[in-house]
Write a protein that holds these residues in place. Sequence first.
Motif, mmCIF file in Angstrom:
data_model
loop_
_atom_site.group_PDB
_atom_site.id
_atom_site.type_symbol
_atom_site.label_atom_id
_atom_site.label_comp_id
_atom_site.label_asym_id
_atom_site.label_seq_id
_atom_site.Cartn_x
_atom_site.Cartn_y
_atom_site.Cartn_z
ATOM 1 N N LEU A 1 -7.519 1.852 -3.628
ATOM 2 C CA LEU A 1 -6.781 0.628 -3.327
ATOM 3 C C LEU A 1 -7.500 -0.229 -2.283
ATOM 4 C CD1 LEU A 1 -3.071 1.874 -3.153
ATOM 5 C CD2 LEU A 1 -3.978 0.185 -4.755
ATOM 6 N N LEU A 2 -7.866 0.373 -1.173
ATOM 7 C CA LEU A 2 -8.382 -0.413 -0.051
ATOM 8 C C LEU A 2 -9.760 -1.004 -0.318
ATOM 9 C CD1 LEU A 2 -7.160 1.693 2.996
ATOM 10 C CD2 LEU A 2 -6.206 -0.441 2.115
ATOM 11 N N THR A 3 -10.503 -0.428 -1.264
ATOM 12 C CA THR A 3 -11.790 -1.021 -1.652
ATOM 13 C C THR A 3 -11.643 -1.908 -2.885
ATOM 14 O OG1 THR A 3 -12.401 0.892 -3.031
ATOM 15 C CG2 THR A 3 -13.084 0.926 -0.700
ATOM 16 N N ASP A 4 -10.408 -2.194 -3.284
ATOM 17 C CA ASP A 4 -10.137 -3.015 -4.473
ATOM 18 C C ASP A 4 -10.857 -2.462 -5.707
ATOM 19 O OD1 ASP A 4 -8.438 -4.688 -3.108
ATOM 20 O OD2 ASP A 4 -9.952 -6.206 -2.709
ATOM 21 N N GLY A 5 -10.920 -1.133 -5.789
ATOM 22 C CA GLY A 5 -11.461 -0.495 -6.982
ATOM 23 C C GLY A 5 -12.957 -0.260 -6.965
ATOM 24 N N LYS A 6 -13.635 -0.611 -5.895
ATOM 25 C CA LYS A 6 -15.089 -0.411 -5.869
ATOM 26 C C LYS A 6 -15.449 1.065 -5.819
ATOM 27 C CE LYS A 6 -15.958 -4.785 -3.465
ATOM 28 N NZ LYS A 6 -16.349 -5.388 -2.164
ATOM 29 N N LEU A 7 -14.669 1.835 -5.083
ATOM 30 C CA LEU A 7 -14.967 3.258 -4.915
ATOM 31 C C LEU A 7 -13.881 4.081 -5.593
ATOM 32 C CD1 LEU A 7 -16.243 3.181 -1.247
ATOM 33 C CD2 LEU A 7 -17.598 3.449 -3.322
ATOM 34 N N PHE B 1 0.833 -1.201 0.000
ATOM 35 C CA PHE B 1 0.000 0.000 0.000
ATOM 36 C C PHE B 1 0.870 1.255 0.000
ATOM 37 C CE2 PHE B 1 -2.324 3.197 2.607
ATOM 38 C CZ PHE B 1 -3.469 3.354 1.837
ATOM 39 N N GLY B 2 1.835 1.288 0.875
ATOM 40 C CA GLY B 2 2.736 2.447 0.925
ATOM 41 C C GLY B 2 3.566 2.591 -0.333
ATOM 42 N N ARG B 3 4.110 1.482 -0.821
ATOM 43 C CA ARG B 3 4.962 1.556 -2.010
ATOM 44 C C ARG B 3 4.181 2.039 -3.233
ATOM 45 N NH1 ARG B 3 6.847 -3.018 -3.864
ATOM 46 N NH2 ARG B 3 5.990 -4.525 -2.391
ATOM 47 N N ILE B 4 2.953 1.522 -3.404
ATOM 48 C CA ILE B 4 2.158 1.935 -4.562
ATOM 49 C C ILE B 4 1.753 3.397 -4.442
ATOM 50 C CG2 ILE B 4 -0.066 1.652 -5.724
ATOM 51 C CD1 ILE B 4 0.203 -1.351 -5.309
ATOM 52 N N LEU B 5 1.313 3.829 -3.275
ATOM 53 C CA LEU B 5 0.906 5.226 -3.135
ATOM 54 C C LEU B 5 2.074 6.175 -3.336
ATOM 55 C CD1 LEU B 5 -1.694 5.368 -0.231
ATOM 56 C CD2 LEU B 5 -2.094 5.397 -2.693
ATOM 57 N N ARG B 6 3.259 5.801 -2.884
ATOM 58 C CA ARG B 6 4.423 6.662 -3.146
ATOM 59 C C ARG B 6 4.743 6.687 -4.635
ATOM 60 N NH1 ARG B 6 5.863 4.455 1.848
ATOM 61 N NH2 ARG B 6 7.018 2.735 0.893
#
Length: 215
Positions: free
Chosen positions: A140-146, A51-56
Amino acid sequence: MLIYHLYFHLLEKPASSSFQVFADVQGFAQRYVQDWNTWLAATPSTRPDLFGRILRKWQATRPNSMRRLKDQASHAPPFLDDLLMSAGEPIATLEDLDVRAIRDRSTDQEKALCDLWRIFEQLPTTGTASCVGITKAVLLLTDGKLGPAFDSQVRKKLRVGQPASCTAWISALEAIADDIASFEDTHHIPLTKAVPDAFASLAYGRLYDMALGPR
């Protein structure tokens, strides 16, 4: 008040817009497709670091530095672990909600959306995150739903400013839900049938994000 010039309503040839949607999703930058596949394939134990690596990589808090996991951090708390722990309950509350159904949200789900907004405002080590970082985290955390994530490219194509509050963000998601419904009603197919087969299993928020995102 934001005025939305929505994606499906911007298509130059409405009669053939399902083909344009196919091409737009197909043309989404491959590097971000790879990031997404890696995210979906990740185990719960590896997701916090990823999560951190992708957001950075996605420059979610540019120009500010982003918080890191406690065992990686040189900054003061809260750490990324803390934000993710706080986000656990609202994410669980939103498990059955996607952008297409945002108008049917419950009171608890609306509160969960606003809780996530407040949590991920804390993403940078200084100052507060804009809608860019917040909506990328939620995507990311909703796996693309939102989705989509309201980065500069998406906002430019939608011709909107930055949602500056949870209320404005929810209003934007409602407008996008209406846009998707209009498309599906016009073409008598779900959005998932108008995209390449490789992406047909992805959630609606992610597909809308891909149609507008970087080439």
